[in-house]
Design an enzyme around this catalytic site. Structure first.
Site, PDB file in Angstrom:
ATOM      1  N   THR A  34      -8.617  -3.450  -1.347  1.00 30.48           N
ATOM      2  CA  THR A  34      -9.196  -4.768  -1.585  1.00 30.48           C
ATOM      3  C   THR A  34     -10.234  -5.120  -0.531  1.00 30.48           C
ATOM      4  O   THR A  34     -11.281  -5.666  -0.829  1.00 30.48           O
ATOM      5  CB  THR A  34      -8.067  -5.830  -1.632  1.00 30.48           C
ATOM      6  OG1 THR A  34      -7.161  -5.452  -2.650  1.00 30.48           O
ATOM      7  CG2 THR A  34      -8.594  -7.221  -1.924  1.00 30.48           C
TER       8      THR A  34
ATOM      9  N   ASN B 115      -5.109 -10.237  -4.149  1.00 33.91           N
ATOM     10  CA  ASN B 115      -4.927  -9.635  -2.817  1.00 33.91           C
ATOM     11  C   ASN B 115      -4.442  -8.192  -2.973  1.00 33.91           C
ATOM     12  O   ASN B 115      -4.613  -7.362  -2.089  1.00 33.91           O
ATOM     13  CB  ASN B 115      -3.939 -10.441  -1.957  1.00 33.91           C
ATOM     14  CG  ASN B 115      -2.639 -10.788  -2.662  1.00 33.91           C
ATOM     15  OD1 ASN B 115      -2.509 -10.599  -3.865  1.00 33.91           O
ATOM     16  ND2 ASN B 115      -1.679 -11.288  -1.921  1.00 33.91           N
TER      17      ASN B 115
ATOM     18  N   GLY C 172     -11.159  -2.892   2.283  1.00 27.14           N
ATOM     19  CA  GLY C 172     -11.794  -1.746   2.949  1.00 27.14           C
ATOM     20  C   GLY C 172     -11.389  -1.607   4.412  1.00 27.14           C
ATOM     21  O   GLY C 172     -11.872  -0.729   5.114  1.00 27.14           O
TER      22      GLY C 172
ATOM     23  N   GLY D 172      -4.289  -4.373  -4.466  1.00 29.96           N
ATOM     24  CA  GLY D 172      -5.283  -3.401  -4.908  1.00 29.96           C
ATOM     25  C   GLY D 172      -4.572  -2.120  -5.247  1.00 29.96           C
ATOM     26  O   GLY D 172      -3.936  -1.521  -4.393  1.00 29.96           O
ATOM     27  N   HIS D 173      -4.605  -1.753  -6.510  1.00 34.31           N
ATOM     28  CA  HIS D 173      -3.935  -0.524  -6.931  1.00 34.31           C
ATOM     29  C   HIS D 173      -4.968   0.537  -7.294  1.00 34.31           C
ATOM     30  O   HIS D 173      -5.838   0.282  -8.114  1.00 34.31           O
ATOM     31  CB  HIS D 173      -3.045  -0.785  -8.163  1.00 34.31           C
ATOM     32  CG  HIS D 173      -1.854  -1.612  -7.838  1.00 34.31           C
ATOM     33  ND1 HIS D 173      -1.063  -2.191  -8.806  1.00 34.31           N
ATOM     34  CD2 HIS D 173      -1.300  -1.936  -6.661  1.00 34.31           C
ATOM     35  CE1 HIS D 173      -0.081  -2.845  -8.208  1.00 34.31           C
ATOM     36  NE2 HIS D 173      -0.203  -2.704  -6.917  1.00 34.31           N
TER      37      HIS D 173
ATOM     38  N   LYS E 190       2.217   2.123  -5.004  1.00 33.30           N
ATOM     39  CA  LYS E 190       2.897   1.576  -6.192  1.00 33.30           C
ATOM     40  C   LYS E 190       2.057   1.759  -7.445  1.00 33.30           C
ATOM     41  O   LYS E 190       2.591   1.965  -8.523  1.00 33.30           O
ATOM     42  CB  LYS E 190       3.205   0.084  -6.002  1.00 33.30           C
ATOM     43  CG  LYS E 190       4.243  -0.201  -4.941  1.00 33.30           C
ATOM     44  CD  LYS E 190       4.518  -1.682  -4.820  1.00 33.30           C
ATOM     45  CE  LYS E 190       3.318  -2.472  -4.380  1.00 33.30           C
ATOM     46  NZ  LYS E 190       2.840  -2.187  -3.025  1.00 33.30           N
TER      47      LYS E 190
ATOM     48  N   ASP F 271       0.819  -1.227   0.000  1.00 36.68           N
ATOM     49  CA  ASP F 271       0.000   0.000   0.000  1.00 36.68           C
ATOM     50  C   ASP F 271       0.845   1.267   0.000  1.00 36.68           C
ATOM     51  O   ASP F 271       0.457   2.288   0.558  1.00 36.68           O
ATOM     52  CB  ASP F 271      -0.948   0.040   1.221  1.00 36.68           C
ATOM     53  CG  ASP F 271      -1.803  -1.197   1.303  1.00 36.68           C
ATOM     54  OD1 ASP F 271      -2.235  -1.664   0.246  1.00 36.68           O
ATOM     55  OD2 ASP F 271      -2.021  -1.694   2.416  1.00 36.68           O
TER      56      ASP F 271
ATOM     57  N   GLN G 133       2.203  -5.986  -3.120  1.00 38.97           N
ATOM     58  CA  GLN G 133       2.534  -6.061  -1.692  1.00 38.97           C
ATOM     59  C   GLN G 133       3.856  -5.317  -1.410  1.00 38.97           C
ATOM     60  O   GLN G 133       4.124  -4.330  -2.067  1.00 38.97           O
ATOM     61  CB  GLN G 133       2.571  -7.512  -1.191  1.00 38.97           C
ATOM     62  CG  GLN G 133       1.193  -8.173  -1.141  1.00 38.97           C
ATOM     63  CD  GLN G 133       0.748  -8.756  -2.452  1.00 38.97           C
ATOM     64  OE1 GLN G 133       1.508  -9.407  -3.136  1.00 38.97           O
ATOM     65  NE2 GLN G 133      -0.488  -8.523  -2.823  1.00 38.97           N
TER      66      GLN G 133
ATOM     67  N   ASP H  35       2.445  14.808   0.797  1.00 38.05           N
ATOM     68  CA  ASP H  35       1.471  15.857   1.142  1.00 38.05           C
ATOM     69  C   ASP H  35       0.679  15.535   2.406  1.00 38.05           C
ATOM     70  O   ASP H  35       0.191  16.439   3.081  1.00 38.05           O
ATOM     71  CB  ASP H  35       0.505  16.068  -0.035  1.00 38.05           C
ATOM     72  CG  ASP H  35      -0.149  14.763  -0.471  1.00 38.05           C
ATOM     73  OD1 ASP H  35       0.595  13.823  -0.810  1.00 38.05           O
ATOM     74  OD2 ASP H  35      -1.384  14.671  -0.448  1.00 38.05           O
TER      75      ASP H  35
ATOM     76  N   ARG I 297      -6.286   0.928   7.725  1.00 43.60           N
ATOM     77  CA  ARG I 297      -4.868   0.542   7.842  1.00 43.60           C
ATOM     78  C   ARG I 297      -4.300   1.068   9.154  1.00 43.60           C
ATOM     79  O   ARG I 297      -4.686   2.147   9.607  1.00 43.60           O
ATOM     80  CB  ARG I 297      -4.070   1.121   6.681  1.00 43.60           C
ATOM     81  CG  ARG I 297      -4.490   0.537   5.355  1.00 43.60           C
ATOM     82  CD  ARG I 297      -3.717   1.150   4.188  1.00 43.60           C
ATOM     83  NE  ARG I 297      -4.235   0.649   2.933  1.00 43.60           N
ATOM     84  CZ  ARG I 297      -4.376   1.374   1.829  1.00 43.60           C
ATOM     85  NH1 ARG I 297      -4.021   2.638   1.809  1.00 43.60           N
ATOM     86  NH2 ARG I 297      -4.858   0.826   0.725  1.00 43.60           N
TER      87      ARG I 297
HETATM   88  P1  IMP Z   1      -2.715 -12.709   1.801  1.00 43.91           P
HETATM   89  O1  IMP Z   1      -1.749 -12.177   0.800  1.00 43.91           O
HETATM   90  O2  IMP Z   1      -4.150 -12.471   1.439  1.00 43.91           O
HETATM   91  O3  IMP Z   1      -2.445 -14.144   2.143  1.00 43.91           O
HETATM   92  O4  IMP Z   1      -2.502 -11.895   3.170  1.00 43.91           O
HETATM   93  C1  IMP Z   1      -1.299 -12.005   3.938  1.00 43.91           C
HETATM   94  C2  IMP Z   1      -0.918 -10.668   4.538  1.00 43.91           C
HETATM   95  O5  IMP Z   1      -0.538  -9.788   3.492  1.00 43.91           O
HETATM   96  C3  IMP Z   1      -2.044  -9.966   5.300  1.00 43.91           C
HETATM   97  O6  IMP Z   1      -1.472  -9.252   6.370  1.00 43.91           O
HETATM   98  C4  IMP Z   1      -2.602  -8.996   4.269  1.00 43.91           C
HETATM   99  O7  IMP Z   1      -3.230  -7.887   4.879  1.00 43.91           O
HETATM  100  C5  IMP Z   1      -1.317  -8.591   3.565  1.00 43.91           C
HETATM  101  N1  IMP Z   1      -1.535  -8.134   2.178  1.00 43.91           N
HETATM  102  C6  IMP Z   1      -1.805  -8.892   1.099  1.00 43.91           C
HETATM  103  N2  IMP Z   1      -1.909  -8.123   0.000  1.00 43.91           N
HETATM  104  C7  IMP Z   1      -1.695  -6.863   0.388  1.00 43.91           C
HETATM  105  C8  IMP Z   1      -1.641  -5.626  -0.312  1.00 43.91           C
HETATM  106  O8  IMP Z   1      -1.793  -5.524  -1.537  1.00 43.91           O
HETATM  107  N3  IMP Z   1      -1.377  -4.529   0.449  1.00 43.91           N
HETATM  108  C9  IMP Z   1      -1.162  -4.597   1.786  1.00 43.91           C
HETATM  109  N4  IMP Z   1      -1.194  -5.733   2.466  1.00 43.91           N
HETATM  110  C10 IMP Z   1      -1.465  -6.865   1.786  1.00 43.91           C
END
Ligand code: IMP
Length: 428
Positions: free
Chosen positions: A299, A38, A301, A40-41, A16, A13, A223, A332, A304
Site C-alpha cells: 500500500t 490500508n 511502498g 494490500g494483497h 494472506k 503482510d 492486517q 523459501d 518493512r
Molecule cells: P492504519 O490501519 O492505517 O491506521 O495504520 C495503523 C498501523 O497498522 C500502522 O502501523 C500500519 O503500518 C499498520 N497497517 C495497516 N494496514 C496494514 C497492512 O495491511 N499490513 C501491515 N500493516 C498494516
C-alpha cells in the site's frame, strides 16, 4: 456450515492474499470483514501480478461471490478504481457485493489521518494515511456515514453537512488549514454512489443463507493479530478487529458459523510502521530477509522491518483467535540462512514471561530468548509435498508446530498459486 477464517498471526503482510487466493478456489464465498484500503494483497496468477486493497482476492476466480462486509470501512474512490482496473484486465467482477452497513471513508477522514500523524510527531503511529482510524472513530461516535446513507442523496447531504460543521471547525481552528467543501464532496461521492449501487446488498443475509445451504465460506482477515485494536500492540495498532472474532461482527454471522481458523504466519517476522518488535534484526540478517523476501509495503511502498520468527507471538495468536491450523508462508525466503533463530520466550527482569505482555514498556525492555536451528541450502521453490523439503526445513516446520501448539496445514514456497503445499485439507 463450513466457515473458515483466515487471520494474520503477526503484524500483517503475512501473505494472506496468496493463501486466500489458493483457498478461494474451493470456497463458494470470500468475505472481507474489517479494515479498508490500508490492506494490500499481492496475488500472483501465472506471470500476472494483482494488487488488491478492498476487493477480496477471490475475485480472481470467475463467478465467485466476493463480499465486502459491514465491518469494512470503504473508500469509494479506491473501490471504483480497483473495479475499473480489474475489468480492464479482463477480470469478471460481477460476483462482488458490498454491505449496506459498511461505513464510508470521506475526504476529511484521510486529511485528519495525515494531520493527526503530523501532530503526533515522534509519537506517530506510522499509519497508512488512508483515513482508517478517523473513519472508525466516527463509526464508534455514531456520526459515521454508511453505504446505505450514501445511496440516499437527501440523507447523505444532511449527514455530511452536519459532520462538516464539526470537521471544518477542526480543520480551520485546530489545524489552521482550509475547510472541506460540502458541494465538492457531494458531487464526487454521489457519482460513486451510482457506480456502486448495483453491488450493494444485505451481505449478512447472503452469507447466512449460503452457510445454511452448506456452502463453503472463507472469511478473509486483513492486517494481523498484533494490529488488532484489543489484542495487538496498542496504541501501535489499526482501528479494527482483525482477529477471528472480528469475522462474526464484521460479516454478520454467529460464532457457530466458524469451523476452523487458520493463522497465516511468515516463516520469519515483519512489521511496517512504528511500535515494539522484540525479534527485529537490525543487522545483516534483517537486511537479507528484506531483500530476499521483497519486504516493501503493497500500500505505501515503505520498507518493512524484518526479524526472526517469534513463537511467543504465535502462541498469543493461537489463543486469541482459537487457531486450528497455521499457514506458513515465504518459507523459501529462509533458504540460505544458517543458522536460523526462533524466539521461544521473552526474558524480563530475570524471568521468562508466561504470556505476551500488554505493556509496551515491558515489550520494549524484554529480551527475546532464541533457539538456533540448522538452515538448508537447497532451493525449495519447486517442492510439491512436504517430503520434497530438505530434512532441516522439515525440522524447522515441526519446531514451529511444537512451539506454537498448532499444526501447520499449508506451506507457501513461492509467490505463485502452484507453489503451495496443502498438508491437510483446510475446508474438511
Ligand atoms: P492504519 O490501519 O492505517 O491506521 O495504520 C495503523 C498501523 O497498522 C500502522 O502501523 C500500519 O503500518 C499498520 N497497517 C495497516 N494496514 C496494514 C497492512 O495491511 N499490513 C501491515 N500493516 C498494516
Amino acid at each position: 456450515m463450513p466457515g473458515v477464517v483466515l487471520v494474520g498471526a503477526q503484524w500483517g503482510d503475512e501473505g494472506k492474499g496468496k493463501v486466500t487466493d489458493y483457498l478461494a478456489e474451493k470456497a463458494d464465498l470470500v468475505v472481507r470483514y474489517q479494515g479498508g484500503s490500508n490492506a494490500g494483497h499481492t496475488v500472483k496468477v501465472g506471470e500476472e501480478e494483482f494488487r488488491l486493497h478492498l476487493v477480496p482476492s477471490g475475485i480472481l476466480y470467475p463467478g465467485k461471490i466476493c463480499i465486502i462486509g459491514n465491518g469494512v470501512v470503504v473508500d469509494p474512490q479506491v473501490l471504483v478504481e480497483e473495479l475499473e482496473g480489474l475489468k480492464e484486465r479482463g477480470i469478471d467482477t460481477s460476483g462482488l457485493r458490498l454491505s449496506y452497513r459498511a461505513h464510508v471513508i470521506l475526504p476529511y477522514h484521510k486529511r485528519l489521518d495525515e494531520l493527526e500523524e503530523e501532530r503526533r510527531g515522534s509519537g506517530r503511529l506510522g499509519t497508512t494515511k488512508r483515513g482508517i482510524g478517523p473513519a472508525y472513530v466516527d463509526k464508534a461516535a455514531r456520526t459515521g456515514i454508511r453505504v446505505v446513507d450514501l445511496l440516499d442523496p437527501e440523507e447523505f447531504r444532511q449527514r455530511l453537512a452536519l459532520n462538516l460543521k464539526e470537521k471544518n471547525e477542526l480543520f480551520t481552528k485546530v489545524y489552521g488549514t482550509s475547510p472541506c467543501s460540502l458541494e465538492e464532496i457531494l458531487e464526487e461521492y454521489l457519482e460513486y454512489a451510482e457506480r456502486l449501487r448495483p453491488l450493494v446488498a444485505d451481505t449478512g443475509q447472503i452469507i447466512n443463507q449460503a452457510l445454511r445451504e452448506g456452502k463453503k465460506v472463507l472469511f478473509e482477515g486483513a492486517q494481523g493479530t498484533l494490529l488488532d485494536l484489543d489484542q495487538g500492540t496498542y496504541p501501535y495498532v489499526t482501528s479494527s478487529y482483525p482477529v477471528a472474532g472480528g469475522a462474526c461482527i464484521g460479516a454478520g454471522v454467529g460464532p457457530k458459523a466458524i469451523d476452523s481458523v487458520i493463522g497465516v504466519a511468515k516463516a520469519y517476522t515483519t512489521r511496517v510502521g512504528e511500535g515494539p518488535f522484540p525479534t527485529e534484526a537490525k543487522d545483516t540478517a534483517g537486511e537479507y530477509l528484506r531483500r530476499r523476501g521483497g519486504e516493501y509495503g503493497t500500500t505505501t511502498g515503505r520498507p518493512r522491518r524484518c526479524g526472526w520468527l517469534d513463537a511467543v507471538i504465535l502462541r498469543h495468536a493461537a489463543d486469541v483467535n482459537g487457531l486450528t491450523g497455521l499457514a506458513l508462508t515465504k518459507l523459501d525466503v529462509l533458504t540460505g540462512v544458517d543458522p536460523i533463530q526462533i524466539c521461544t520466550g521473552y526474558l524480563y527482569k530475570g524471568k521468562i514471561l508466561s504470556s505476551f505482555p500488554a505493556s509496551l514498556r515491558v515489550l520494549q525492555e524484554c529480551e527475546p530468548v532464541y533457539e538456533e536451528l540448522p538452515g538448508w541450502a537447497d532451493d525449495i521453490t519447486g517442492a510439491e509435498s512436504i517430503e520434497d523439503l530438505p530434512p532441516a526445513c522439515r525440522a524447522y516446520i515441526r519446531r514451529v508446530e511444537e512451539l506454537a501448539g498448532v499444526p501447520v496445514k499449508l506451506i507457501a514456497v513461492g509467490p505463485r498459486r502452484d507453489q503451495t503445499i496443502e498438508v491437510a485439507d483446510i475446508f474438511g
